[in-house]
Structure formats: C-alpha cells, structure tokens
Design a protein around this motif. Sequence first.
Motif, PDB file in Angstrom:
ATOM      1  N   SER A 251       0.727  -1.176   0.066  1.00  0.00           N
ATOM      2  CA  SER A 251       0.126  -0.223  -0.031  1.00  0.00           C
ATOM      3  C   SER A 251       0.823   1.369  -0.153  1.00  0.00           C
ATOM      4  CB  SER A 251      -0.968   0.084   1.158  1.00  0.00           C
ATOM      5  OG  SER A 251      -1.721  -1.184   1.269  1.00  0.00           O
ATOM      6  N   GLY A 252       2.153   1.087   0.236  1.00  0.00           N
ATOM      7  CA  GLY A 252       2.914   2.360   0.279  1.00  0.00           C
ATOM      8  C   GLY A 252       2.723   3.048   1.660  1.00  0.00           C
ATOM      9  N   ASP A 253       2.465   2.456   2.693  1.00  0.00           N
ATOM     10  CA  ASP A 253       2.485   3.196   3.865  1.00  0.00           C
ATOM     11  C   ASP A 253       3.740   3.239   4.402  1.00  0.00           C
ATOM     12  OD1 ASP A 253      -0.448   3.459   4.014  1.00  0.00           O
ATOM     13  OD2 ASP A 253      -0.422   1.384   4.577  1.00  0.00           O
ATOM     14  N   SER A 254       4.030   4.403   5.073  1.00  0.00           N
ATOM     15  CA  SER A 254       5.406   4.738   5.692  1.00  0.00           C
ATOM     16  C   SER A 254       5.582   3.971   6.780  1.00  0.00           C
ATOM     17  CB  SER A 254       5.550   6.221   5.808  1.00  0.00           C
ATOM     18  OG  SER A 254       5.532   6.971   4.817  1.00  0.00           O
ATOM     19  N   ILE A 255       6.891   3.784   7.359  1.00  0.00           N
ATOM     20  CA  ILE A 255       7.303   3.014   8.439  1.00  0.00           C
ATOM     21  C   ILE A 255       8.477   3.692   9.207  1.00  0.00           C
ATOM     22  CG2 ILE A 255       8.691   1.114   9.053  1.00  0.00           C
ATOM     23  CD1 ILE A 255       8.206  -0.128   6.025  1.00  0.00           C
ATOM     24  N   LEU A 256       7.985   3.604  10.755  1.00  0.00           N
ATOM     25  CA  LEU A 256       9.194   4.357  11.302  1.00  0.00           C
ATOM     26  C   LEU A 256       9.662   3.173  12.244  1.00  0.00           C
ATOM     27  CD1 LEU A 256      10.039   6.925  12.989  1.00  0.00           C
ATOM     28  CD2 LEU A 256       8.166   6.210  14.618  1.00  0.00           C
ATOM     29  N   PHE A 257      11.010   3.330  12.103  1.00  0.00           N
ATOM     30  CA  PHE A 257      11.558   2.202  13.022  1.00  0.00           C
ATOM     31  C   PHE A 257      12.537   2.851  13.897  1.00  0.00           C
ATOM     32  CE2 PHE A 257      14.895  -1.637  12.615  1.00  0.00           C
ATOM     33  CZ  PHE A 257      14.671  -2.188  14.126  1.00  0.00           C
ATOM     34  N   VAL A 258      12.401   2.675  15.106  1.00  0.00           N
ATOM     35  CA  VAL A 258      13.110   3.385  16.380  1.00  0.00           C
ATOM     36  C   VAL A 258      13.697   2.411  16.977  1.00  0.00           C
ATOM     37  CG1 VAL A 258      13.091   4.802  18.229  1.00  0.00           C
ATOM     38  CG2 VAL A 258      11.617   5.297  16.472  1.00  0.00           C
ATOM     39  N   THR A 259      15.101   2.460  17.152  1.00  0.00           N
ATOM     40  CA  THR A 259      15.988   1.602  18.020  1.00  0.00           C
ATOM     41  C   THR A 259      16.416   2.744  19.446  1.00  0.00           C
ATOM     42  OG1 THR A 259      17.809   1.797  16.827  1.00  0.00           O
ATOM     43  CG2 THR A 259      16.650  -0.157  16.685  1.00  0.00           C
ATOM     44  N   LEU A 260      15.942   1.937  20.544  1.00  0.00           N
ATOM     45  CA  LEU A 260      16.436   2.757  21.594  1.00  0.00           C
ATOM     46  C   LEU A 260      17.825   2.063  22.098  1.00  0.00           C
ATOM     47  CD1 LEU A 260      12.828   2.814  23.456  1.00  0.00           C
ATOM     48  CD2 LEU A 260      14.144   4.954  22.986  1.00  0.00           C
ATOM     49  N   ASP A 261      19.016   2.568  21.908  1.00  0.00           N
ATOM     50  CA  ASP A 261      20.258   2.050  21.959  1.00  0.00           C
ATOM     51  C   ASP A 261      20.416   1.767  23.406  1.00  0.00           C
ATOM     52  OD1 ASP A 261      23.214   1.470  21.636  1.00  0.00           O
ATOM     53  OD2 ASP A 261      22.358   1.914  19.570  1.00  0.00           O
ATOM     54  N   SER A 262      21.009   0.328  23.631  1.00  0.00           N
ATOM     55  CA  SER A 262      21.300  -0.224  24.941  1.00  0.00           C
ATOM     56  C   SER A 262      20.310  -0.239  25.855  1.00  0.00           C
ATOM     57  CB  SER A 262      22.370   0.630  25.577  1.00  0.00           C
ATOM     58  OG  SER A 262      23.599   0.911  24.460  1.00  0.00           O
ATOM     59  N   LEU A 263      18.940  -0.160  25.514  1.00  0.00           N
ATOM     60  CA  LEU A 263      17.955  -0.087  26.606  1.00  0.00           C
ATOM     61  C   LEU A 263      17.519  -1.545  27.314  1.00  0.00           C
ATOM     62  CD1 LEU A 263      15.906   1.508  28.404  1.00  0.00           C
ATOM     63  CD2 LEU A 263      14.265   1.263  26.345  1.00  0.00           C
ATOM     64  N   ARG A 264      17.743  -1.835  28.244  1.00  0.00           N
ATOM     65  CA  ARG A 264      17.464  -3.282  28.947  1.00  0.00           C
ATOM     66  C   ARG A 264      15.961  -3.312  28.905  1.00  0.00           C
ATOM     67  NH1 ARG A 264      21.610  -4.563  33.688  1.00  0.00           N
ATOM     68  NH2 ARG A 264      19.749  -5.161  34.630  1.00  0.00           N
ATOM     69  N   TYR A 265      15.308  -4.448  28.947  1.00  0.00           N
ATOM     70  CA  TYR A 265      13.965  -4.753  29.091  1.00  0.00           C
ATOM     71  C   TYR A 265      13.718  -4.405  30.448  1.00  0.00           C
ATOM     72  CZ  TYR A 265       9.543  -7.017  29.978  1.00  0.00           C
ATOM     73  OH  TYR A 265       8.167  -7.363  30.185  1.00  0.00           O
ATOM     74  N   ASP A 266      14.061  -5.116  31.392  1.00  0.00           N
ATOM     75  CA  ASP A 266      13.780  -4.659  32.785  1.00  0.00           C
ATOM     76  C   ASP A 266      13.592  -3.053  32.979  1.00  0.00           C
ATOM     77  OD1 ASP A 266      16.625  -4.287  33.047  1.00  0.00           O
ATOM     78  OD2 ASP A 266      17.079  -5.391  34.831  1.00  0.00           O
ATOM     79  N   VAL A 267      14.559  -2.201  32.744  1.00  0.00           N
ATOM     80  CA  VAL A 267      14.652  -0.766  32.799  1.00  0.00           C
ATOM     81  C   VAL A 267      13.489  -0.243  31.997  1.00  0.00           C
ATOM     82  CG1 VAL A 267      15.774   1.280  32.270  1.00  0.00           C
ATOM     83  CG2 VAL A 267      17.130  -0.639  33.034  1.00  0.00           C
ATOM     84  N   ALA A 268      13.306  -0.783  30.882  1.00  0.00           N
ATOM     85  CA  ALA A 268      12.047  -0.367  29.977  1.00  0.00           C
ATOM     86  C   ALA A 268      10.659  -0.620  30.709  1.00  0.00           C
ATOM     87  CB  ALA A 268      12.098  -0.717  28.703  1.00  0.00           C
ATOM     88  N   GLU A 269      10.740  -1.713  31.234  1.00  0.00           N
ATOM     89  CA  GLU A 269       9.461  -2.288  31.732  1.00  0.00           C
ATOM     90  C   GLU A 269       9.125  -1.355  33.213  1.00  0.00           C
ATOM     91  OE1 GLU A 269       5.794  -4.411  32.822  1.00  0.00           O
ATOM     92  OE2 GLU A 269       6.993  -3.902  31.059  1.00  0.00           O
ATOM     93  N   THR A 270      10.206  -1.457  34.194  1.00  0.00           N
ATOM     94  CA  THR A 270      10.065  -0.701  35.227  1.00  0.00           C
ATOM     95  C   THR A 270       9.791   0.941  34.955  1.00  0.00           C
ATOM     96  OG1 THR A 270      11.585  -2.025  36.404  1.00  0.00           O
ATOM     97  CG2 THR A 270      11.255  -0.039  37.536  1.00  0.00           C
ATOM     98  N   ALA A 271      10.174   1.283  34.160  1.00  0.00           N
ATOM     99  CA  ALA A 271      10.039   2.915  33.951  1.00  0.00           C
ATOM    100  C   ALA A 271       8.606   2.860  33.458  1.00  0.00           C
ATOM    101  CB  ALA A 271      10.917   3.453  32.590  1.00  0.00           C
ATOM    102  N   LEU A 272       8.164   2.011  32.489  1.00  0.00           N
ATOM    103  CA  LEU A 272       6.648   2.076  32.137  1.00  0.00           C
ATOM    104  C   LEU A 272       5.699   1.914  33.339  1.00  0.00           C
ATOM    105  CD1 LEU A 272       5.186   2.297  29.487  1.00  0.00           C
ATOM    106  CD2 LEU A 272       4.862  -0.393  29.522  1.00  0.00           C
ATOM    107  N   THR A 273       5.893   1.000  34.210  1.00  0.00           N
ATOM    108  CA  THR A 273       4.924   0.503  35.505  1.00  0.00           C
ATOM    109  C   THR A 273       5.296   1.944  36.581  1.00  0.00           C
ATOM    110  OG1 THR A 273       6.785  -0.888  36.511  1.00  0.00           O
ATOM    111  CG2 THR A 273       5.089  -1.967  35.121  1.00  0.00           C
TER     112      THR A 273
END
Length: 264
Positions: free
Chosen positions: A10-32
């Motif tokens: 369909s030609g829809d655009s794509i945004l791909f973001v990498t959060l460099d070096s981000l641990r899962y546990d840090v991301a999850e704790t920051a979210l909660t």
Amino acid sequence: MIDAAEIIRSGDSILFVTLDSLRYDVAETALTTGLTPHLAQALPGGAWEQRQTPGTFTLPAHMAFFSGFLPKLPQPIQPARLWECRPPAFKTVPPETFLFDAPNLLEGLVQHGYRTVCVGGVTYFSRETPLGSVLPDLFQEDHWRAEFCSPHVDSTRHQVDQALEIADRYSGRSLFLFVNISATHVPHGHYLGSSDDTVTSQAAALSYADQHLGRLLDQLACRGRWLVIICADHGDAYGDDGYHGRGIAHRSVFNVPFASWVLG
C-alpha cells in the motif's frame, strides 16, 4: 497480527526506532512506575513485549535487523516475521510477511518505491570512522550530528526535530524513517547529575526521551498510516553477576523491549 506485506504494497510509511542499549527490565520498570507516560499511551496494550536480540552490541544487532531478523520472543513458537529476505525454495513464508528480493531490507524497500532515511545516534552511525559508515551506507540518506549523540543532554530533541523535518520533506511519499535514539546509551549518568551509569540513570534517560518520542508519534499520526516498530538493539550490564557493558552473553544484554503497531 500485522500484515507488513499489505502495508508495504500500500506504500504506507514505516517508522523504526531503536532505543540504543535499553534493557528490558529498565524499560518495563520505567513504564510501570510512570516514567514514560507517552510510551505507555502509545504501546499496544500499554506494555512492552520482552524479546531477545540477535546481536549483543550495536553493529551486529542492526545488521541483523536490516537483514530481516528482529528480536524474537523467548518461546519455541514465533509469530510471523514482519519482513524477510527471499528464502530458498523449500521454505514457506506466511503471506503477511514482506519478502524482499535483495540482500537487505533497505534495498528491498527501495525496489518498492520507498525513500530510506537514517537519523543516527551513537557513533556507529556517525561516519567518523570507516566502521561508522557501514550502517549509514545502507540508506539512501543519512543524518548525524554531534548533538544527536548520547553525551549531549538534549540529544533526543534534536533527533526528533530532524526526523520530523524529514517526514515533512517526504510527505506524500513512501518513507522508511529510521531513528537510533542515543540517550539510553552510555553515558547517561548526567540525567541524574552523576558521572556513573546505572540502571537508574538509564531509566532517567528513557524518561527524558519519552516526551520527544511522544511528540514524534503524535505528529506522524497526522501524516497518514505508519507501521511503527520500537525496540532496543541490546541491553547493558551494570555489574549484574559481575558483568559490565555489552557484547556479552548475559540476560541483561539479551533481553530487550519490543513493540510494533499501525499508527494513524
């Protein structure tokens, strides 16, 4: 399930973001704990998926990503891949997976009329060295400035400003917009007024980046339909079991946050 093949047809655009070096546990704790309210609002179900990276530092992880190998779920059965290089004839690929007949995703998207643009962050995207040109060379257009890099306290604001300028410039055209967020890469102790990098300062860096990621997502939502992928390339060890850094086989490095959804 996301039908990436249909999105790209369909030609829809794509945004791909990498959060460099981000641990899962840090991301999850920051979210909660409410440190990332904009991501909490944007992520499907308001949650990260825990996945495992194919590479333990920036270069191999991104080479894998751009070859079709995104982080995988820690389970035997995997969902259909978003995209994949054309496999040997004996392999069956689900119809919702975008198959590219090229050595990497970027060339495959160009064959389908996409403009591929990179907003670099860490020095693997800087072109300051021959090795720092490998990843940018995959794109038709790349951008990097010193203020995009992690030592700069306001790096994400500058990166998002650049990304939005690119989105405006290619409005109405199929765009693959890649952003490597550097704020979560060391050094990030400065977000707590310290010279030490820890899980706490990485969470503070992510909290800072959150407001600008929210701004990016909000403004792109007004520009049509986008496939969005946000993940870390790898994590970092901060003394876990005596380990420090990346490029090592440790759960703090392998486990990364991942999310994908259709925006707009």
